[in-house]
Motif scaffolding. Structure first.
Motif, mmCIF file in Angstrom:
data_model
loop_
_atom_site.group_PDB
_atom_site.id
_atom_site.type_symbol
_atom_site.label_atom_id
_atom_site.label_comp_id
_atom_site.label_asym_id
_atom_site.label_seq_id
_atom_site.Cartn_x
_atom_site.Cartn_y
_atom_site.Cartn_z
ATOM 1 N N PRO A 180 0.848 -1.208 0.000
ATOM 2 C CA PRO A 180 0.000 0.000 0.000
ATOM 3 C C PRO A 180 0.877 1.250 0.000
ATOM 4 N N ALA A 181 0.489 2.236 -0.803
ATOM 5 C CA ALA A 181 1.257 3.481 -0.827
ATOM 6 C C ALA A 181 1.105 4.193 0.512
ATOM 7 N N PRO A 182 2.205 4.757 1.022
ATOM 8 C CA PRO A 182 2.093 5.522 2.274
ATOM 9 C C PRO A 182 1.244 6.767 2.055
ATOM 10 N N PRO A 183 0.819 7.407 3.135
ATOM 11 C CA PRO A 183 0.063 8.658 2.995
ATOM 12 C C PRO A 183 0.915 9.735 2.337
ATOM 13 N N LEU A 184 0.250 10.691 1.750
ATOM 14 C CA LEU A 184 0.946 11.817 1.117
ATOM 15 C C LEU A 184 0.286 13.093 1.639
ATOM 16 N N ASP B 153 -1.637 21.371 -0.784
ATOM 17 C CA ASP B 153 -1.733 21.818 -2.174
ATOM 18 C C ASP B 153 -1.816 23.346 -2.232
ATOM 19 N N SER B 154 -1.984 23.885 -3.422
ATOM 20 C CA SER B 154 -1.920 25.338 -3.595
ATOM 21 C C SER B 154 -3.101 26.064 -2.955
ATOM 22 N N THR B 155 -4.157 25.324 -2.630
ATOM 23 C CA THR B 155 -5.312 25.964 -1.986
ATOM 24 C C THR B 155 -5.211 25.934 -0.467
ATOM 25 N N GLY B 156 -4.175 25.280 0.026
ATOM 26 C CA GLY B 156 -4.020 25.162 1.468
ATOM 27 C C GLY B 156 -4.619 23.884 2.029
ATOM 28 N N ALA B 157 -5.242 23.093 1.168
ATOM 29 C CA ALA B 157 -5.849 21.839 1.623
ATOM 30 C C ALA B 157 -4.797 20.735 1.690
ATOM 31 N N THR B 158 -5.026 19.796 2.582
ATOM 32 C CA THR B 158 -4.124 18.661 2.697
ATOM 33 C C THR B 158 -4.533 17.578 1.706
ATOM 34 N N PHE B 159 -3.585 17.148 0.902
ATOM 35 C CA PHE B 159 -3.859 16.143 -0.117
ATOM 36 C C PHE B 159 -4.148 14.799 0.549
ATOM 37 N N ASP B 160 -5.108 14.082 -0.015
ATOM 38 C CA ASP B 160 -5.493 12.784 0.535
ATOM 39 C C ASP B 160 -5.321 11.725 -0.554
ATOM 40 N N LEU B 161 -4.241 10.995 -0.486
ATOM 41 C CA LEU B 161 -3.956 9.992 -1.516
ATOM 42 C C LEU B 161 -5.018 8.898 -1.533
#
Lengths: 141, 198
Positions: B40-44, B48-56
């Motif tokens: 499984p890929a680890p979290p990322l 992002d540019s909007t200030g939101a946290t990316f959710d892989l």
């Protein structure tokens, strides 16, 4: 029974369509440089040939469009890439040095002007003997 | 075992072997390095540019390509992102089911907006992520990769460069690390691998 046997035989012989991967087109040739904005860093790629009788030693690079330029080599070791400065690029008589993405390149940083595709940039290579070779690189991605 | 059943059984076996061979020939013949078994890929969890946290994890169902670089990179990063742009174009409509993520490993110079601006310069479909030095360091640790400034012997007039992974991580639709794409893998081969995972 014969029909079933025929169906099995047909299955065994029927070719199954596979996706065909096309060969990539040949990249454009000639000296080139990546685009960049003012202040940014970018790279140029050229091939330098030594037609002389002595080893050619390139010791400096100048690009008017950049604050500084130098020759670097990207070294990819165990999946990690790093830049290694090349203080002297030695080219034996009759030999050539080919720069390419992921390898030898001219690193230009502190761009003074915005470099856009189709622009032409003059790159001066200075040898240890004091000779200068000017290469004109076309900007493209 | 009667005499009459022998040819039929033999024929079935031949047919089965031929079918397996045919299917094997059509199994994805990846150009990248296959990670087997796929973890499984680890979290990322970067910004992002909007200030939101990316959710892989929210990208399940899509193929996700992840590349760790930096915006002042003169050679490897622009080479990879330019190849991605060509690969995305080669995918046509299939590209709608692919995410292309550029992660800056140089948070001192690249905030999330700078990381995204750089990635989007190559293709507006690309996403750039960054974060605080602590967030980036935590992400690199989770992905078990290294990146560091190369200051040794550096002329003070020259900006520092950064050692970073040269490979691209390819995450499949189930969120698993399936492939590694080496630096310089032709765009057509990148596209072929992605299409095989869609």
């Amino acid at each position: 029974m014969h029909r079933r046997r025929l169906a099995l035989a047909s299955l065994a012989l029927a070719p199954i369509a596979c996706t065909v991967v096309q060969e990539p087109p040949a990249p454009p040739s000639g000296p080139w440089m990546r685009p960049g904005e003012v202040g940014e860093m970018t790279a140029a790629y050229v091939t330098l040939a030594n037609a002389g009788a002595d080893t050619l030693r390139i010791v400096a690079v100048e690009i008017d469009a950049a604050g500084n330029a130098s020759i670097h080599r990207t070294v990819d070791s165990a999946g990690t890439a790093r830049m290694v400065p090349v203080d002297t690029l030695a080219i034996a008589p009759g030999d050539s040095a080919t720069m390419a993405p992921g390898g030898l390149h001219v690193m230009a940083h502190g761009l003074r002007v915005r470099l856009l595709p189709t622009d032409t940039v003059a790159i001066r290579f200075l040898s240890a003997r004091g000779d200068t070779a000017i290469v004109r690189a076309v900007v493209r991605q | 075992m009667s005499q009459s059943s022998l040819p039929r059984r033999a024929l079935r076996r031949v047919a089965a072997v031929a079918l397996v061979a045919s299917l094997a020939a059509c199994a994805p013949d990846f150009h990248g390095v296959v990670l087997d078994p796929p973890d499984p890929a680890p979290p990322l969890a970067l910004v992002d540019s909007t200030g939101a946290t990316f959710d892989l994890a929210a990208e399940r169902g899509k193929v996700v390509l992840v590349f760790f670089g930096y915006t002042h990179c003169p050679d490897v990063c622009p080479t990879t992102l330019a190849d991605w742009r060509r690969a995305r174009a080669a995918l046509g409509d299939d590209a709608a089911r692919v995410r292309w993520i550029f992660v800056s490993v140089d948070p001192e110079r690249d905030d999330p907006r700078a990381a995204h601006r750089y990635a989007a310069k190559f293709d507006t479909a690309f996403t750039g992520l960054s974060g605080t030095p602590a967030q980036v360091a935590a992400t690199l640790a989770q992905w078990k990769i290294g990146a560091h400034r190369d200051d040794a012997g550096r002329d003070t007039t020259t900006p520092y460069t950064v050692s970073h992974p040269s490979t691209v991580f390819v995450i499949d639709r189930e969120g698993r690390q399936r492939l590694l794409h080496r630096l310089g893998l032709p765009a057509e081969q990148v596209a072929a691998d992605v299409r095989a995972l869609l």
